[in-house]
Structure formats: C-alpha cells, structure tokens
Design an enzyme around this catalytic site. Structure first.
Site, PDB file in Angstrom:
ATOM      1  N   ASP A   1      34.341  48.447  55.695  1.00 23.34           N
ATOM      2  CA  ASP A   1      33.464  47.019  56.276  1.00 23.34           C
ATOM      3  C   ASP A   1      33.790  46.716  57.679  1.00 23.34           C
ATOM      4  O   ASP A   1      33.282  46.586  58.744  1.00 23.34           O
ATOM      5  CB  ASP A   1      33.408  45.558  55.521  1.00 23.34           C
ATOM      6  CG  ASP A   1      33.332  45.728  54.629  1.00 23.34           C
ATOM      7  OD1 ASP A   1      32.370  46.011  54.168  1.00 23.34           O
ATOM      8  OD2 ASP A   1      34.329  45.851  53.458  1.00 23.34           O
TER       9      ASP A   1
ATOM     10  N   HIS B   1      34.619  42.170  49.431  1.00 18.13           N
ATOM     11  CA  HIS B   1      33.568  43.688  49.808  1.00 18.13           C
ATOM     12  C   HIS B   1      31.817  43.319  49.239  1.00 18.13           C
ATOM     13  O   HIS B   1      32.370  43.956  48.310  1.00 18.13           O
ATOM     14  CB  HIS B   1      34.597  43.738  49.540  1.00 18.13           C
ATOM     15  CG  HIS B   1      33.476  46.082  49.491  1.00 18.13           C
ATOM     16  ND1 HIS B   1      33.098  46.867  50.738  1.00 18.13           N
ATOM     17  CD2 HIS B   1      33.581  46.980  48.566  1.00 18.13           C
ATOM     18  CE1 HIS B   1      32.472  47.070  50.819  1.00 18.13           C
ATOM     19  NE2 HIS B   1      32.664  47.973  49.523  1.00 18.13           N
TER      20      HIS B   1
HETATM   21  P1  NAX Z   1      31.201  58.349  41.780  1.00 16.67           P
HETATM   22  O1  NAX Z   1      30.835  58.315  40.607  1.00 16.67           O
HETATM   23  O2  NAX Z   1      31.070  59.573  42.745  1.00 16.67           O
HETATM   24  O3  NAX Z   1      32.667  58.357  40.973  1.00 16.67           O
HETATM   25  C1  NAX Z   1      33.724  57.839  40.244  1.00 16.67           C
HETATM   26  C2  NAX Z   1      34.590  58.558  39.610  1.00 16.67           C
HETATM   27  O4  NAX Z   1      35.320  58.473  38.882  1.00 16.67           O
HETATM   28  C3  NAX Z   1      33.796  59.433  38.272  1.00 16.67           C
HETATM   29  O5  NAX Z   1      33.863  61.095  38.485  1.00 16.67           O
HETATM   30  C4  NAX Z   1      34.270  58.852  37.505  1.00 16.67           C
HETATM   31  O6  NAX Z   1      34.377  59.836  36.390  1.00 16.67           O
HETATM   32  C5  NAX Z   1      35.552  58.557  37.987  1.00 16.67           C
HETATM   33  N1  NAX Z   1      35.908  57.179  36.591  1.00 16.67           N
HETATM   34  C6  NAX Z   1      34.956  56.250  35.836  1.00 16.67           C
HETATM   35  N2  NAX Z   1      35.690  55.419  35.441  1.00 16.67           N
HETATM   36  C7  NAX Z   1      37.448  55.950  35.195  1.00 16.67           C
HETATM   37  C8  NAX Z   1      38.820  55.812  34.505  1.00 16.67           C
HETATM   38  N3  NAX Z   1      38.284  54.552  34.228  1.00 16.67           N
HETATM   39  N4  NAX Z   1      39.331  57.019  35.141  1.00 16.67           N
HETATM   40  C9  NAX Z   1      39.890  57.425  36.235  1.00 16.67           C
HETATM   41  N5  NAX Z   1      38.864  57.795  36.684  1.00 16.67           N
HETATM   42  C10 NAX Z   1      37.016  57.202  36.300  1.00 16.67           C
HETATM   43  O7  NAX Z   1      31.599  57.409  43.239  1.00 16.67           O
HETATM   44  P2  NAX Z   1      32.492  57.032  43.792  1.00 16.67           P
HETATM   45  O8  NAX Z   1      30.776  57.439  45.305  1.00 16.67           O
HETATM   46  O9  NAX Z   1      33.203  58.159  44.201  1.00 16.67           O
HETATM   47  O10 NAX Z   1      32.414  55.908  44.314  1.00 16.67           O
HETATM   48  C11 NAX Z   1      33.499  55.096  43.277  1.00 16.67           C
HETATM   49  C12 NAX Z   1      33.806  53.536  43.647  1.00 16.67           C
HETATM   50  O11 NAX Z   1      33.839  53.075  45.069  1.00 16.67           O
HETATM   51  C13 NAX Z   1      33.151  53.043  43.169  1.00 16.67           C
HETATM   52  O12 NAX Z   1      33.173  52.074  42.573  1.00 16.67           O
HETATM   53  C14 NAX Z   1      31.942  52.167  44.408  1.00 16.67           C
HETATM   54  O13 NAX Z   1      30.782  50.426  44.046  1.00 16.67           O
HETATM   55  C15 NAX Z   1      32.909  52.089  45.362  1.00 16.67           C
HETATM   56  N6  NAX Z   1      32.885  52.198  47.045  1.00 16.67           N
HETATM   57  C16 NAX Z   1      33.507  51.011  46.974  1.00 16.67           C
HETATM   58  C17 NAX Z   1      33.688  50.790  48.682  1.00 16.67           C
HETATM   59  C18 NAX Z   1      34.562  50.438  49.029  1.00 16.67           C
HETATM   60  O14 NAX Z   1      34.833  49.878  50.782  1.00 16.67           O
HETATM   61  N7  NAX Z   1      35.458  49.197  48.544  1.00 16.67           N
HETATM   62  C19 NAX Z   1      32.719  51.607  49.386  1.00 16.67           C
HETATM   63  C20 NAX Z   1      31.981  53.083  49.093  1.00 16.67           C
HETATM   64  C21 NAX Z   1      32.097  53.155  47.411  1.00 16.67           C
HETATM   65  O15 NAX Z   1      30.816  52.149  47.174  1.00 16.67           O
END
Ligand code: NAX
Length: 328
Positions: free
Chosen positions: A159, A187
């Site tokens: 952000d 966020h």
């Molecule tokens: P993806 O769905 O591409 O990848 C997430 C990965 O996490 C998957 O491979 C899944 O198998 C794995 N996972 C789920 N539960 C798990 C656990 N208990 N232990 C280990 N791995 C686990 O998501 P992606 O686009 O990489 O985003 C990840 C997270 O970042 C989401 O929650 C998203 O909302 C968040 N974000 C946060 C942002 C921020 O500024 N704070 C911005 C970007 C993003 O939206």
C-alpha cells in the site's frame, strides 16, 4: 561463507511465493553478502508444486542459496528460523462470512504462531502477508508468548509503495524524491494513505499537488482499492508487486530506513496516535536495522483523525471477532 540466515516461507507454491523466493535467493532481501537457507512450508496438496519451485531455484545457481527444505509440518518448517514470511492463507470464497474467514485463518496462524514460539531462533522476525494480514499477525503473535510481539508484523508496504507511486505520477517527480508517506490502520479498503507529512523534493507534497479533491477522491481510493483493480485487469491478485513489497519490508527492517524518511508497516500498537495498545496497525515507522519504531509527534488533523479512527475501528472489530472465536 558466513552462517546462512534461515528464511521460512509459507504458501511457497503460491503466486506470491513464486515471485518472492527467487528474489530472496538472489540476495535482494537480506543483502548481497548474506547466504540464505530456505524452508518452504505448504499444505500437503501444495508440496509437489513447491518441489517444482525448488527445482527452479536450483536452476538459478544462486551463489547465496545454501539449501532448500520443503515441509508440510509447521513445527519442522520454523525450526531455527531467523526470518519468517507468512504468505499462505485461506482466501475468502463466495458466500464466506467474515467469521468463517477469520476462523479458517485462525486454523493456520495459531499453529504457526505456536511453532514459531517452540522452535524459531531467538532473533526471529515475522512478516505476515496472508490476509487478513493484521489480524492473522495478531493471532500468530498471541500464540507465541515467548517471542516479543514487536517481532510480528503485517505487510502494508505494498500500500505504501502504491501511494508513493501515485504521488510520483501526479507530480511528475521521481519516486526517489518522495518521502514521509504513511499508511495508517488495516491492510484493507479502510486503510488511510496519508500525505499530510509527505514531501516531494523536500517540499510539502500537499502544496506541490495543490489539489485536495484529487487527494480525497482519487488518490485515497486508488491506493485503498488497488488490489481490486489488479484483479480486474490481470484476472489474478497482485503477486510480483506483493513479493516486491515483502522484500522491501524485510530489507528496511534488517538494513534500516534512510535518514529523514520513514516507511509503513503493521506493527503492534503501544497506544501511539490513539490506536489501542495491542492492535497490529499500520503506522509511520523507522528501523535502525534491529527494531521498528513508530514515528512520534506528527500532527493529526481532523480529516486524518476520522480516517485513522475508521480503519482502527475495523481492526478492533476483527480483534473482538477472533477473541469471540477463542483464537486469541
Ligand atoms: P495463492 O493462493 O497463489 O497461494 C497461497 C498458497 O498458500 C497456496 O499454495 C496454498 O497451498 C498455501 N497455503 C494455504 N494454507 C497454507 C498453510 N496452512 N501453510 C502453508 N501454506 C499454505 O495466493 P497468493 O496470491 O500467493 O497470496 C497469498 C496471500 O497474500 C493471500 O492471503 C492474499 O490475500 C495475500 N496478499 C496480501 C497482500 C498484502 O499487501 N498484505 C497483497 C497481496 C495478496 O493479496
């Protein structure tokens, strides 16, 4: 070679993980002379894809990459961790209520907090990226009683970077000349991107911009809703920019923020600026290379007060909800 820094990344097979790991391995996060050993944590269904990412990391022949281990068990993945990037989270799916979302994430961040408490290195630093990032960080921190809460942070650097970039576009100034931008609060879409103290080439940004309507009606919603705009355009949520921000966050934490400037990060409140103590809220922060400090003494006008309070109220609601769910 000096002793490698142990970096644990959760959600390693996801899209942010894919953009993040190569940059960590290349030295962009911890520095060009710091070797890293990567621990990748995935859910069992994600392990095969994580193995694929590890093959590609090997193919990078990164001189600083001292090793890669893949786990589906949090206790093992956080053993000895110096830096933990908690990226994997449970996304909100259609029809999911907020309580369900918080409960699902509690099921992830509670055991991860416990595992960090049990086995991470004494100097552990945690960045939570997975949403709802602030409250997930709060859950993890509350299950790691032996780790100072200050070591648990939530990412608002994306952000922050978005805000800086929007000011650069509006003013025509170079990004490097823009300083003292702040993201306050959660966020989420309630966050408050604040230019009150920002400068462009050393001059007050609001005077340079001289367009309050743009600030209120364009800048703030553009930054706060940028994630949705990315999804609309790309068909997928921000990944490379989120990874970039995670690199920036940890780099600033470990190497310090430049003199005269600050950045934004979700850190535990000590009550500064009327944010209730214990909430993990975004603040203007500096780092001395060891710990974050909230920038003190900034004036907060009525407009800013209202915006900060609204976002902090949402953080309080989330805290109440996770308390009621028994997650903290
Ligand atoms: P993806 O769905 O591409 O990848 C997430 C990965 O996490 C998957 O491979 C899944 O198998 C794995 N996972 C789920 N539960 C798990 C656990 N208990 N232990 C280990 N791995 C686990 O998501 P992606 O686009 O990489 O985003 C990840 C997270 O970042 C989401 O929650 C998203 O909302 C968040 N974000 C946060 C942002 C921020 O500024 N704070 C911005 C970007 C993003 O939206």
């Amino acid at each position: 070679m000096t002793t490698p820094v142990n970096v644990t990344v959760t959600g390693a097979a996801g899209q942010i993980g894919y953009a993040l790991l190569f940059r960590i391995a290349s030295g962009q996060m911890l520095g060009a002379t710091t070797p890293v050993r990567l621990s990748l944590l995935e859910i069992p269904q994600g392990v095969k894809a994580a193995e694929g990412v590890a093959l590609e990391l090997e193919d990078g022949a990164f001189p600083l990459l001292a090793g890669i281990d893949i786990y589906d068990d949090a206790k093992a993945a956080f053993e000895g961790a110096n830096v933990a990037l908690l990226v994997g989270a449970r996304p909100r799916t259609a029809g999911m209520e907020r309580g369900d979302l918080l409960a699902a994430n509690g099921g992830i961040f509670k055991p991860q907090g416990e595992a960090i408490n049990a086995g991470a290195a004494a100097d552990i630093r945690v960045l939570v990226v997975g949403n709802p990032a602030n409250t997930n960080a709060l859950i993890a921190a509350s299950h790691a009683p032996d780790v100072p809460t200050e070591r648990f942070t939530a990412m608002t650097r994306l952000d922050h970077n978005r805000a800086v970039s929007q000011v650069a576009r509006k003013t025509g100034a170079e990004v490097a000349t823009i300083a003292r931008v702040t993201i306050w609060g959660n966020h989420s879409a309630t966050q408050y991107p604040d230019l009150s103290h920002a400068t462009v080439g050393g001059d007050a940004a609001l005077a340079v911009i001289a367009d309050q309507a743009w600030v209120e009606d364009d800048f703030i919603p553009t930054v706060a809703k940028r994630g949705a705009a990315i999804i609309a355009a790309r068909g997928a949520s921000s990944a490379a920019s989120a990874a970039n921000a995670a690199i920036d966050h940890v780099h600033s934490w470990v190497h310090g923020t430049p003199e005269g400037d600050w950045t934004s990060a979700g850190i535990v409140s000590d009550g500064s600026y009327g944010v209730p103590a214990g909430l993990i809220s975004s603040f203007p922060v500096t780092s001395d290379g060891g710990a974050w400090s909230i920038v003190q003494g900034l004036s907060v006008d009525d407009f800013s007060r209202g915006r900060i309070d609204a976002s902090v109220a949402e953080l309080e609601e989330e805290r109440t909800a996770v308390r009621e769910l028994g997650l903290i």
